[in-house]
Design a protein around this motif. Structure first.
Motif, mmCIF file in Angstrom:
data_model
loop_
_atom_site.group_PDB
_atom_site.id
_atom_site.type_symbol
_atom_site.label_atom_id
_atom_site.label_comp_id
_atom_site.label_asym_id
_atom_site.label_seq_id
_atom_site.Cartn_x
_atom_site.Cartn_y
_atom_site.Cartn_z
ATOM 1 N N ASN A 67 -3.247 0.582 -3.716
ATOM 2 C CA ASN A 67 -2.971 -0.790 -3.326
ATOM 3 C C ASN A 67 -2.561 -1.605 -4.537
ATOM 4 O OD1 ASN A 67 -3.961 -0.638 -0.475
ATOM 5 N ND2 ASN A 67 -5.832 -0.039 -1.533
ATOM 6 N N LYS B 285 -10.066 7.029 -14.950
ATOM 7 C CA LYS B 285 -9.247 5.841 -14.848
ATOM 8 C C LYS B 285 -8.390 5.743 -16.095
ATOM 9 C CE LYS B 285 -10.421 1.592 -12.471
ATOM 10 N NZ LYS B 285 -11.500 0.626 -12.173
ATOM 11 N N SER C 281 -5.674 -1.096 -7.037
ATOM 12 C CA SER C 281 -6.876 -0.359 -6.659
ATOM 13 C C SER C 281 -6.472 0.854 -5.843
ATOM 14 C CB SER C 281 -7.828 -1.248 -5.851
ATOM 15 O OG SER C 281 -7.225 -1.612 -4.624
ATOM 16 N N THR D 148 0.850 -1.196 0.000
ATOM 17 C CA THR D 148 0.000 0.000 0.000
ATOM 18 C C THR D 148 0.876 1.232 0.000
ATOM 19 O OG1 THR D 148 -1.795 -1.112 1.168
ATOM 20 C CG2 THR D 148 -1.754 1.297 1.249
ATOM 21 N N GLN E 177 -8.099 4.428 -3.401
ATOM 22 C CA GLN E 177 -9.226 5.131 -2.821
ATOM 23 C C GLN E 177 -8.748 6.436 -2.214
ATOM 24 O OE1 GLN E 177 -9.435 1.802 0.651
ATOM 25 N NE2 GLN E 177 -11.072 3.300 0.706
ATOM 26 N N GLU F 50 -14.028 8.540 -7.490
ATOM 27 C CA GLU F 50 -13.200 8.290 -8.664
ATOM 28 C C GLU F 50 -13.699 9.158 -9.813
ATOM 29 O OE1 GLU F 50 -12.456 4.106 -9.829
ATOM 30 O OE2 GLU F 50 -12.954 4.782 -11.853
ATOM 31 N N TYR G 177 -8.862 10.807 -8.328
ATOM 32 C CA TYR G 177 -9.963 10.969 -7.395
ATOM 33 C C TYR G 177 -10.222 12.445 -7.154
ATOM 34 C CZ TYR G 177 -10.238 6.054 -6.318
ATOM 35 O OH TYR G 177 -10.432 4.705 -6.420
ATOM 36 N N GLU H 293 -6.037 -4.487 -13.115
ATOM 37 C CA GLU H 293 -7.087 -4.941 -12.193
ATOM 38 C C GLU H 293 -6.514 -5.320 -10.831
ATOM 39 O OE1 GLU H 293 -10.375 -6.759 -15.328
ATOM 40 O OE2 GLU H 293 -9.768 -7.885 -13.539
ATOM 41 N N ARG H 294 -5.237 -5.666 -10.792
ATOM 42 C CA ARG H 294 -4.577 -6.015 -9.528
ATOM 43 C C ARG H 294 -4.323 -4.764 -8.664
ATOM 44 N NH1 ARG H 294 0.294 -7.032 -10.185
ATOM 45 N NH2 ARG H 294 0.675 -6.645 -12.399
#
Lengths: 114, 114
Positions: A77, A57, A65, A20, A67, A54, A49, A62-63
């Protein structure tokens, strides 16, 4: 000093692991961007963001992410890490995330996956 | 083909020389054009900003945008060893997407020799 902080500065981990990365924007900035910089791909936009939501993109796997929290800091992450994920990860912030705004970049997190 | 093309160099010049850095792009929606400077192991910092076509001058630096040719340039006059860095062109669009995400060129590494 841009006013954007990123932790950690360096990260060494193994393939398959999860990490992270954390970013705190400049005071007053509501929008946070994440970029990845590698030797072969250059500096690439991952995700944006604005005030916790959000907004855009890019070429984010996909692995991966991300926030943005109510206090406006953001976390990226990265999971199931592969050798090719080794890169510099930058966070940038701007006031309201609209086109043409100046983005201020943090010092980056250097990730090495072994 | 990448949206933004930039010769990665490296470019080596003697102190005092005029430096010309260039980028071409393919997306006609781009309206905002920036040049970022990145010193080794640091985050990019905004150097010049231009909206649409035209010229902008700031001290020893001049940015030019020619939207009809989809071509932007950065000129550095009286170059100094402290100008040694990687120069990244960056662009963003306008319109309904309302995102300030930046699309970067590969970056040109410049070395100014004393």
């Amino acid at each position: 000093d841009s006013g954007v902080t990123q932790t950690p500065k360096h990260l060494i981990t193994a393939t398959g692991q999860r990490v992270t990365l954390r970013c705190s924007p400049r005071s007053g900035d509501l929008s946070v961007y994440w970029y990845q910089q590698s030797l072969d791909q250059g500096l690439q936009f991952l995700i944006q963001y604005y005030n916790g939501e959000e907004r855009a993109k890019g070429n984010i796997l996909e692995r991966f992410s991300a926030q943005q929290f109510p206090d406006l800091h953001s976390e990226l992450n990265l999971s199931s890490l592969e050798l090719g994920d080794s890169a510099l990860y930058f966070c940038a912030s701007s006031v309201d995330g609209t086109p043409g705004e100046t983005q201020y970049f943090g010092p980056g997190t250097r990730l090495l996956v072994l | 083909q990448k949206e933004v093309e930039q010769d990665p160099g490296p470019l080596s010049v003697p102190e005092g020389a005029i430096v010309s850095l260039n980028c071409t792009y393919s997306n006609s929606a781009f309206q905002y054009f920036m040049w970022y400077r990145q010193y080794s192991r640091k985050g990019p910092e905004l150097l010049m900003y231009t909206y649409s076509s035209g010229n902008k001058e700031d001290g020893r630096f001049t940015a030019q945008v020619d939207k009809s040719s989809k071509y932007i340039s950065l000129f550095i006059r009286d170059s100094q060893p402290s100008d040694s860095a990687t120069y990244l062109c960056a662009m963003s669009g306008s319109g309904s997407s309302n995102t300030g995400k930046l699309i970067f060129g590969q970056g040109t590494t410049l070395q100014v020799k004393p």
